[in-house]
Design an enzyme around this catalytic site. Structure first.
Site, PDB file in Angstrom:
ATOM      1  N   HIS A 165       0.838  -1.207   0.000  1.00 19.82           N
ATOM      2  CA  HIS A 165       0.000   0.000   0.000  1.00 19.82           C
ATOM      3  C   HIS A 165       0.873   1.257   0.000  1.00 19.82           C
ATOM      4  CE1 HIS A 165      -3.579   2.393   1.428  1.00 19.82           C
ATOM      5  NE2 HIS A 165      -2.603   3.145   1.885  1.00 19.82           N
ATOM      6  N   GLU A 166       1.889   1.286   0.856  1.00 22.06           N
ATOM      7  CA  GLU A 166       2.749   2.464   0.942  1.00 22.06           C
ATOM      8  C   GLU A 166       3.609   2.632  -0.307  1.00 22.06           C
ATOM      9  OE1 GLU A 166       2.145   4.603   3.106  1.00 22.06           O
ATOM     10  OE2 GLU A 166       0.791   3.296   4.218  1.00 22.06           O
ATOM     11  N   HIS A 169       1.863   4.695  -2.831  1.00 26.76           N
ATOM     12  CA  HIS A 169       1.976   6.139  -2.605  1.00 26.76           C
ATOM     13  C   HIS A 169       3.297   6.680  -3.150  1.00 26.76           C
ATOM     14  CE1 HIS A 169      -1.709   6.364  -0.428  1.00 26.76           C
ATOM     15  NE2 HIS A 169      -1.285   5.699   0.628  1.00 26.76           N
ATOM     16  N   GLU A 243      -6.276   6.538  -1.258  1.00 22.67           N
ATOM     17  CA  GLU A 243      -6.287   5.338  -0.426  1.00 22.67           C
ATOM     18  C   GLU A 243      -6.908   4.160  -1.175  1.00 22.67           C
ATOM     19  OE1 GLU A 243      -4.765   4.906   2.576  1.00 22.67           O
ATOM     20  OE2 GLU A 243      -3.990   6.883   2.013  1.00 22.67           O
TER      21      GLU A 243
END
Length: 335
Positions: A165-166, A169, A243
């Site tokens: 997930h990170e 980003h 997100e």
């Protein structure tokens, strides 16, 4: 909607919301212009004065830009500044324990899966909640921060989902956008602080001629407050879209929707809040909600509801496509 259509839609929505942020600054400029018309006793007789309006646009824009650039300059060293302000310590493989070495191994795996360099990893040792963030302007100065609670409460697949997930980003430029939003908010706050300065200047003078300046200071405070709220609303909307994209990308990188979904399901009954005093300014960077719930949570929340995030991830099926690098074949992701 398939996986990659979801990615494109998230990026387009983010661009639209950034445009709305710029529009909110334009509204502030208009409000300052009207306030000056009343201050100069030109309104309501005169509502348009080209030279005055141009002056307001130039002065306000330059003031916001300089204040924003100053804040961004303070963050020039990248994500490590954010990590250190939150109390993070840099993890070094030679000094890491078993849990920390597993984390570093997962970060290296996700770097290979996403095709970018391995970022530095900071551990927020004092934080017992489940949370993580990515910060930086480019992949070269990016860092990943993760709480001690995340290492303690998640299994390897779930931890891999968080790191994936990170990495989304980092790969999609979200962290750069987040830092720029911090700068823009600081620029808007500069207007508020200017108004407060004029307010205090009036309090030191009892002469009637000081009243217009006092009134203008009050107007600037109100305009700055409104601008801050508008900026926070748009920042929250941008973060929510990102997100969803990061959750989808985590599935792409890990090939395992159960990992990221398991973390989100744990967050329904476990804490993601942080105790660090600087968490509020960077709350939109975190994996989960980093702040205490408030009256405005539904409006200003930087993260979409956990139920919705879980629903989108759990509904994943993968479709074979040439763009699906590293994903299992003969499946389709419906997000």
């Amino acid at each position: 909607m398939n996986f990659f259509e979801h990615q494109d839609r998230a990026r387009q929505n983010t661009q639209q919301l950034v445009g709305l942020y710029v529009l909110s600054i334009g509204l502030m400029i208009g409000a300052i212009y009207i306030a000056i018309l009343f201050l100069l006793r030109m309104a309501p007789r005169v509502w348009w004065h080209g030279e005055l309006f141009l002056g307001v646009v130039c002065v306000t824009t330059i003031a916001i830009a300089l204040a924003s650039l100053y804040k961004i300059f303070c963050l020039r060293e990248g994500g490590r500044v954010i990590a250190q302000e939150l109390g993070g310590k840099l993890l070094i493989s030679e000094r890491a324990n078993e849990q920390e070495r597993q984390l570093l191994n997962i970060v290296e795996e996700m770097a290979i899966a996403s095709g970018i360099s391995v970022p530095e990893v900071y551990l927020l040792d004092a934080e017992t909640s489940i949370n993580a963030f990515a910060a930086g302007f480019t992949p070269n100065d990016a860092v990943i921060g993760i709480t001690r609670g995340t290492l303690q409460h998640l299994n390897r697949d779930e931890l891999q989902g968080v790191i994936g997930h990170e990495f989304s980003h980092i790969l999609n430029g979200d962290m750069r956008l987040n830092l720029r939003l911090i700068g823009l908010l600081h620029g808007i706050l500069f207007i508020y602080f200017t108004g407060r300065l004029l307010w205090h200047f009036r309090s030191s003078s009892r002469e009637d001629k000081g009243l217009p300046l006092w009134a203008f200071g009050l107007v600037l405070m109100l305009i700055g407050g409104i601008g801050f709220i508008c900026g926070s609303l748009i920042k929250a909307a941008v973060s929510r879209q990102r997100e969803f994209l990061a959750d989808a990308s985590a599935v792409q990188f890990t090939r395992n929707p159960d990992g990221i979904a398991g973390v989100l399901e744990k967050l329904q009954s476990m804490d993601s809040r942080l105790i660090a005093p600087g968490a509020e300014a960077v709350s939109h960077m975190f994996f989960g909600n980093a702040l205490n719930p408030s009256f405005w949570e539904d409006i200003l929340a930087t993260h979409p509801p956990l139920v919705e995030r879980i629903r989108r991830v759990r509904g994943v099926k993968v479709r074979n496509t040439t763009a699906c690098k590293g994903l299992p074949e003969n499946k389709v992701y419906n997000l």
